[in-house]
Design an enzyme around this catalytic site. Structure first.
Site, short mmCIF file in Angstrom:
data_model
loop_
_atom_site.label_atom_id
_atom_site.label_comp_id
_atom_site.label_asym_id
_atom_site.label_seq_id
_atom_site.Cartn_x
_atom_site.Cartn_y
_atom_site.Cartn_z
N HIS A 174 0.81 -1.22 0.00
CA HIS A 174 0.00 0.00 0.00
C HIS A 174 0.84 1.28 0.00
CE1 HIS A 174 -3.26 -2.77 0.61
NE2 HIS A 174 -2.80 -3.13 1.78
N LYS A 231 2.87 3.72 -2.45
CA LYS A 231 3.00 4.00 -3.88
C LYS A 231 4.46 4.09 -4.31
CE LYS A 231 -1.22 6.68 -3.39
NZ LYS A 231 -1.77 8.04 -3.24
N ARG A 256 9.30 7.22 -7.21
CA ARG A 256 9.79 7.54 -5.88
C ARG A 256 11.10 6.78 -5.64
NH1 ARG A 256 4.71 7.95 -1.64
NH2 ARG A 256 3.14 8.70 -3.11
N VAL A 308 2.16 13.47 -2.30
CA VAL A 308 3.52 13.34 -2.82
C VAL A 308 3.56 13.44 -4.33
CG1 VAL A 308 5.49 11.77 -2.99
CG2 VAL A 308 4.26 11.98 -0.83
N ARG A 362 -4.95 17.22 1.97
CA ARG A 362 -3.62 17.81 1.81
C ARG A 362 -3.13 17.61 0.38
NH1 ARG A 362 -0.58 13.24 1.45
NH2 ARG A 362 -1.32 11.39 2.58
#
Length: 221
Positions: free
Chosen positions: A10, A12, A112, A69, A66
């Site tokens: 979970h 990413k 990432r 990322v 919010r």
């Protein structure tokens, strides 16, 4: 909308926009329902609504109140600065654009880059001896690290967000592969090589994958 299905436990790993599995009709329905929902609760400020999509239908998962990322992929495809808009709204200002001013152009992908063992996924804290970031047209990197930076063991292992943008998904993928190849991180282990392998898999290039695909891939490789 952003597709964040390439994830492990979970978390990413790769995000992109537009999603390779949505058509215009589904995308329009998704947008309209999302706007209606957020307006109904009177929400103000930056926020991201997440859905699970399967067999032509999407299901509400959660809302993150919010900026997330993976916001740079949206910024590149829409040519907007979401952080600036967030700050302006929080300061009592109005948005600088209306929905009809937003147009989607091209394709963007974000990888990432984490300080972790690419096989065991154990965090890899320590001193970064050498750090070299890629560059060029359509290449963006958001990072806080530098040569000599010490990666602490206390926080998330994210070192950088590498984002590429081009006219098509295929071109964005090729640009990402090249950018990853130019990225140098010495002193700690990273998942750069894993990203390069994923970009060359049949499931990623075809866009036919789910939130479980990466876990299955790691298990079999």
């Amino acid at each position: 909308e952003r597709d964040c299905s390439v994830q492990r436990r979970h978390q990413k790993l790769i995000e992109e926009t537009p999603s390779p599995v949505l058509n215009d009709e589904i995308r329009k329905d998704l947008f309209e329902r999302t706007v209606k929902m957020v307006a109904k609760i009177g929400y103000m400020g930056a926020g991201t609504v997440e859905f699970i999509y399967e067999d032509g239908k999407f299901y509400f998962l959660e809302m993150n109140t919010r900026i997330q990322v993976e916001h740079p992929v949206t910024e590149l495809v829409t040519n907007t600065d979401l952080i600036a808009e967030q700050i302006n709204v929080a300061s009592g200002e109005r948005l600088s654009m209306k929905q009809e001013d937003i147009s989607l152009n091209g394709h963007a992908i974000e990888c990432r880059i984490n300080a972790e063992d690419p096989k065991t996924f154990i965090p890899s804290p320590g001193k970064i001896e050498v750090f070299h970031a890629p560059g060029g047209p359509g290449v963006r990197i958001d990072t806080h690290v530098y040569s000599g930076y010490c990666v602490p063991p206390f926080y998330d292992s994210l070192l950088a967000k590498l984002i590429t943008y081009d006219k098509t998904r295929e071109l964005a993928i090729e640009k990402m592969y090249q950018a990853l190849s130019e990225t140098v991180v010495q002193g700690v282990k990273t998942n750069i090589e894993l990203h390069k392998k994923l970009l060359r898999t049949d499931f990623f290039t075809s866009g036919k994958y789910s939130i479980n695909t990466l876990t299955e891939y790691i298990k079999n490789n």
